[in-house]
Write a protein that holds these residues in place. Structure first.
Motif, short mmCIF file in Angstrom:
data_model
loop_
_atom_site.label_atom_id
_atom_site.label_comp_id
_atom_site.label_asym_id
_atom_site.label_seq_id
_atom_site.Cartn_x
_atom_site.Cartn_y
_atom_site.Cartn_z
N THR A 6 0.82 -1.25 0.02
CA THR A 6 -0.06 0.09 0.04
C THR A 6 0.93 1.24 0.12
OG1 THR A 6 -0.15 -0.02 2.59
CG2 THR A 6 -1.94 -1.12 1.31
N ALA A 13 -4.07 5.74 -10.43
CA ALA A 13 -4.92 4.68 -10.60
C ALA A 13 -5.28 4.46 -12.29
CB ALA A 13 -6.42 4.92 -10.18
N VAL A 22 -10.07 -2.39 -5.83
CA VAL A 22 -10.41 -1.20 -4.64
C VAL A 22 -9.32 -0.78 -4.18
CG1 VAL A 22 -12.00 -0.50 -3.02
CG2 VAL A 22 -12.71 -1.98 -4.60
N ASN A 23 -9.00 0.60 -4.19
CA ASN A 23 -7.87 1.13 -3.43
C ASN A 23 -8.21 1.82 -2.10
OD1 ASN A 23 -5.54 0.70 -5.29
ND2 ASN A 23 -6.57 2.16 -6.64
N THR A 24 -7.52 1.55 -0.92
CA THR A 24 -7.98 2.08 0.38
C THR A 24 -7.33 3.24 0.42
OG1 THR A 24 -8.49 -0.06 1.31
CG2 THR A 24 -8.22 1.74 2.82
N VAL A 25 -7.88 4.36 0.52
CA VAL A 25 -7.50 5.61 0.77
C VAL A 25 -7.28 6.04 2.28
CG1 VAL A 25 -7.56 8.26 0.06
CG2 VAL A 25 -8.35 6.31 -1.38
N THR A 37 -16.85 1.89 0.18
CA THR A 37 -16.38 1.91 -1.30
C THR A 37 -17.29 2.37 -2.08
OG1 THR A 37 -15.46 -0.45 -0.80
CG2 THR A 37 -15.81 0.18 -2.91
N TYR A 51 -6.75 9.65 -8.61
CA TYR A 51 -7.64 8.76 -8.95
C TYR A 51 -8.77 9.30 -10.24
CZ TYR A 51 -6.17 6.95 -4.57
OH TYR A 51 -5.43 6.41 -3.41
N ALA A 55 -12.57 4.80 -10.70
CA ALA A 55 -11.91 4.22 -9.80
C ALA A 55 -12.91 3.99 -8.69
CB ALA A 55 -10.77 5.21 -9.59
N LYS A 56 -12.77 2.75 -8.19
CA LYS A 56 -13.21 2.25 -6.92
C LYS A 56 -12.16 2.28 -5.94
CE LYS A 56 -16.66 -0.58 -8.97
NZ LYS A 56 -17.31 -1.87 -8.87
N ILE A 57 -12.69 3.50 -4.86
CA ILE A 57 -11.90 3.73 -3.51
C ILE A 57 -12.80 3.17 -2.46
CG2 ILE A 57 -10.37 5.11 -4.67
CD1 ILE A 57 -11.80 7.53 -3.41
N ARG A 58 -11.96 2.86 -1.45
CA ARG A 58 -12.43 2.83 -0.09
C ARG A 58 -11.98 3.95 0.97
NH1 ARG A 58 -14.67 -1.09 2.58
NH2 ARG A 58 -14.37 -1.77 4.81
#
Length: 76
Positions: A6, A13, A22-25, A37, A51, A55-58
């Motif tokens: 990470t 992205a 899915v990236n955790t921010v 998410t 991003y 883009a899917k981010i958490r």
């Protein structure tokens, strides 16, 4: 042992990333907030990471609410 890192904080992205990636921010948020998410509807730069739309981010739930109000979250 090879694991996912990470530490790629400056990486953009990629639009060709798998749809389920899915990236955790990590952002400063209220204490004890849950994570959520979201799918971005616009380009967003968070703490030096870009991003792209789609883009899917958490992110923490309170941050997700702010992004929704500002129009950054896709309504799909």
């Amino acid at each position: 042992m090879h694991g996912m890192t990470t530490k790629n904080l400056t990486k953009t992205a990629a639009p060709e990333a798998p749809a389920d990636e899915v990236n955790t921010v990590h952002v400063t948020s209220a204490f004890g907030a849950g994570m959520e998410t979201i799918t971005l509807s616009h380009h967003l730069n968070i703490e030096g990471t870009s991003y792209l739309p789609g883009a899917k981010i958490r992110v923490p739930s309170d941050y997700a609410r702010r992004l929704r109000r500002q129009g950054y979250v896709s309504r799909t």
